[in-house]
Design a protein around this motif. Sequence first.
Motif, PDB file in Angstrom:
ATOM      1  N   LEU A  11       0.826  -1.209   0.000  1.00  0.00           N
ATOM      2  CA  LEU A  11       0.000   0.000   0.000  1.00  0.00           C
ATOM      3  C   LEU A  11       0.861   1.260   0.000  1.00  0.00           C
ATOM      4  CD1 LEU A  11      -2.760  -1.047   2.571  1.00  0.00           C
ATOM      5  CD2 LEU A  11      -3.045  -0.776   0.104  1.00  0.00           C
ATOM      6  N   ALA A  12       1.945   1.229   0.785  1.00  0.00           N
ATOM      7  CA  ALA A  12       2.843   2.386   0.850  1.00  0.00           C
ATOM      8  C   ALA A  12       3.496   2.636  -0.506  1.00  0.00           C
ATOM      9  CB  ALA A  12       3.908   2.164   1.921  1.00  0.00           C
ATOM     10  N   ILE A  13       3.912   1.558  -1.178  1.00  0.00           N
ATOM     11  CA  ILE A  13       4.529   1.691  -2.500  1.00  0.00           C
ATOM     12  C   ILE A  13       3.514   2.225  -3.511  1.00  0.00           C
ATOM     13  CG2 ILE A  13       5.520   0.405  -4.430  1.00  0.00           C
ATOM     14  CD1 ILE A  13       6.772  -1.470  -2.308  1.00  0.00           C
ATOM     15  N   LEU A  14       2.280   1.712  -3.443  1.00  0.00           N
ATOM     16  CA  LEU A  14       1.223   2.148  -4.356  1.00  0.00           C
ATOM     17  C   LEU A  14       0.944   3.637  -4.203  1.00  0.00           C
ATOM     18  CD1 LEU A  14      -1.085   1.585  -6.371  1.00  0.00           C
ATOM     19  CD2 LEU A  14      -2.516   0.980  -4.398  1.00  0.00           C
ATOM     20  N   VAL A  15       0.734   4.067  -2.964  1.00  0.00           N
ATOM     21  CA  VAL A  15       0.413   5.479  -2.716  1.00  0.00           C
ATOM     22  C   VAL A  15       1.612   6.373  -3.024  1.00  0.00           C
ATOM     23  CG1 VAL A  15      -0.252   7.163  -0.949  1.00  0.00           C
ATOM     24  CG2 VAL A  15      -1.356   4.915  -1.011  1.00  0.00           C
ATOM     25  N   GLY A  16       2.802   5.931  -2.586  1.00  0.00           N
ATOM     26  CA  GLY A  16       4.003   6.719  -2.862  1.00  0.00           C
ATOM     27  C   GLY A  16       4.261   6.856  -4.354  1.00  0.00           C
ATOM     28  N   GLY A  17       4.079   5.755  -5.106  1.00  0.00           N
ATOM     29  CA  GLY A  17       4.258   5.799  -6.545  1.00  0.00           C
ATOM     30  C   GLY A  17       3.252   6.718  -7.216  1.00  0.00           C
ATOM     31  N   ALA A  18       1.995   6.631  -6.791  1.00  0.00           N
ATOM     32  CA  ALA A  18       0.956   7.505  -7.347  1.00  0.00           C
ATOM     33  C   ALA A  18       1.274   8.972  -7.060  1.00  0.00           C
ATOM     34  CB  ALA A  18      -0.405   7.133  -6.765  1.00  0.00           C
ATOM     35  N   LEU A  19       1.784   9.232  -5.867  1.00  0.00           N
ATOM     36  CA  LEU A  19       2.139  10.598  -5.498  1.00  0.00           C
ATOM     37  C   LEU A  19       3.251  11.146  -6.384  1.00  0.00           C
ATOM     38  CD1 LEU A  19       1.676  12.918  -3.467  1.00  0.00           C
ATOM     39  CD2 LEU A  19       3.375  11.828  -1.991  1.00  0.00           C
ATOM     40  N   LEU A  20       4.271  10.332  -6.605  1.00  0.00           N
ATOM     41  CA  LEU A  20       5.391  10.764  -7.445  1.00  0.00           C
ATOM     42  C   LEU A  20       4.951  11.013  -8.890  1.00  0.00           C
ATOM     43  CD1 LEU A  20       8.245   8.434  -6.163  1.00  0.00           C
ATOM     44  CD2 LEU A  20       8.024  10.894  -5.790  1.00  0.00           C
ATOM     45  N   ILE A  21       4.152  10.095  -9.431  1.00  0.00           N
ATOM     46  CA  ILE A  21       3.682  10.240 -10.808  1.00  0.00           C
ATOM     47  C   ILE A  21       2.792  11.472 -10.944  1.00  0.00           C
ATOM     48  CG2 ILE A  21       2.235   9.188 -12.593  1.00  0.00           C
ATOM     49  CD1 ILE A  21       3.229   6.453 -11.558  1.00  0.00           C
ATOM     50  N   SER A  22       1.926  11.690  -9.952  1.00  0.00           N
ATOM     51  CA  SER A  22       1.004  12.821 -10.011  1.00  0.00           C
ATOM     52  C   SER A  22       1.729  14.157  -9.981  1.00  0.00           C
ATOM     53  CB  SER A  22       0.008  12.762  -8.849  1.00  0.00           C
ATOM     54  OG  SER A  22       0.626  13.113  -7.619  1.00  0.00           O
ATOM     55  N   GLY A  23       2.927  14.157  -9.395  1.00  0.00           N
ATOM     56  CA  GLY A  23       3.670  15.408  -9.280  1.00  0.00           C
ATOM     57  C   GLY A  23       4.467  15.780 -10.508  1.00  0.00           C
ATOM     58  N   ILE A  24       4.479  14.921 -11.528  1.00  0.00           N
ATOM     59  CA  ILE A  24       5.277  15.191 -12.729  1.00  0.00           C
ATOM     60  C   ILE A  24       4.708  16.372 -13.511  1.00  0.00           C
ATOM     61  CG2 ILE A  24       6.021  14.268 -14.950  1.00  0.00           C
ATOM     62  CD1 ILE A  24       6.116  11.494 -13.630  1.00  0.00           C
ATOM     63  N   ALA A  25       3.419  16.319 -13.788  1.00  0.00           N
ATOM     64  CA  ALA A  25       2.804  17.398 -14.570  1.00  0.00           C
ATOM     65  C   ALA A  25       1.352  17.603 -14.154  1.00  0.00           C
ATOM     66  CB  ALA A  25       2.892  17.090 -16.060  1.00  0.00           C
ATOM     67  N   PRO A  26       1.106  18.046 -12.928  1.00  0.00           N
ATOM     68  CA  PRO A  26      -0.274  18.269 -12.480  1.00  0.00           C
ATOM     69  C   PRO A  26      -0.912  19.439 -13.220  1.00  0.00           C
ATOM     70  CG  PRO A  26       1.252  19.157 -10.878  1.00  0.00           C
ATOM     71  CD  PRO A  26       2.084  18.414 -11.886  1.00  0.00           C
ATOM     72  N   PHE A  27      -2.230  19.501 -13.177  1.00  0.00           N
ATOM     73  CA  PHE A  27      -2.956  20.573 -13.856  1.00  0.00           C
ATOM     74  C   PHE A  27      -2.524  21.948 -13.344  1.00  0.00           C
ATOM     75  CE2 PHE A  27      -6.563  23.526 -13.907  1.00  0.00           C
ATOM     76  CZ  PHE A  27      -6.817  23.572 -15.267  1.00  0.00           C
ATOM     77  N   ASP A  28      -2.373  22.051 -12.031  1.00  0.00           N
ATOM     78  CA  ASP A  28      -1.931  23.313 -11.429  1.00  0.00           C
ATOM     79  C   ASP A  28      -1.051  22.962 -10.236  1.00  0.00           C
ATOM     80  OD1 ASP A  28      -2.377  26.403 -11.040  1.00  0.00           O
ATOM     81  OD2 ASP A  28      -2.727  25.508  -9.071  1.00  0.00           O
ATOM     82  N   ARG A  29       0.186  23.430 -10.230  1.00  0.00           N
ATOM     83  CA  ARG A  29       1.158  23.010  -9.220  1.00  0.00           C
ATOM     84  C   ARG A  29       0.730  23.388  -7.806  1.00  0.00           C
ATOM     85  NH1 ARG A  29       4.574  19.125  -9.081  1.00  0.00           N
ATOM     86  NH2 ARG A  29       5.151  19.655 -11.228  1.00  0.00           N
TER      87      ARG A  29
END
Length: 205
Positions: A11-29
């Motif tokens: 679960l930690a890897i899943l959430v951490g990975g999603a967090l990292l990916i989401s931070g690459i190019a979010p709609f508004d920083r």
Amino acid sequence: MENRNLLTAGLAILVGGALLISGIAPFDRLTWVMEVAPAVIALVLLAATRKTYPLTTLLYILIAVHALVLIAGGTWSYARVPLGFWLQDLLGTARNPYDKIGHLLQGFVPALVAREILLRGTYVRGRRMCAFLCICIAMAISASYELIEWGAALWLGQGADEFLGTQGDPWDTQSDMLMALIGSSAAMLLLAGWHDRQLAKSPAA
């Protein structure tokens, strides 16, 4: 115990990975930072207390789901999450309802967190009183979040629109808190028995 550790690590890897990916190019920083901040704080707290105050497996799963909902809202902004558009078409609503999923979980998950703390610490007697207090705590968190949104609106002005996700709804604050009330009440009605069984098997019980 080993299966539990594998699950929580996954679960930690899943959430951490999603967090990292989401931070690459979010709609508004800035919106992304504000939306994912609760998930980041939760990850840090859970990591710091995993040995001294391990939670039930049920709660770890629900917190992970809540974190993923927050991360998705931060990535696209709540008014633009694709799942919300699908729900909008399915339900025929006037607006993207993804924001309401977030507020439903904002009641559902904190209510169970409060229940675990209250019961493990024997801070309250009686399941009915415990349920009442858990709903009250969840509603206090919901109201506090609405105050934070109000503060953001005053600070950022029109720039807060993506964070607020009101989509022109003048009753957005009230409906947000209603969803938290529904979520917290549903958690007490639907998961209390399952939660009790998990608490009885908890390594910290």
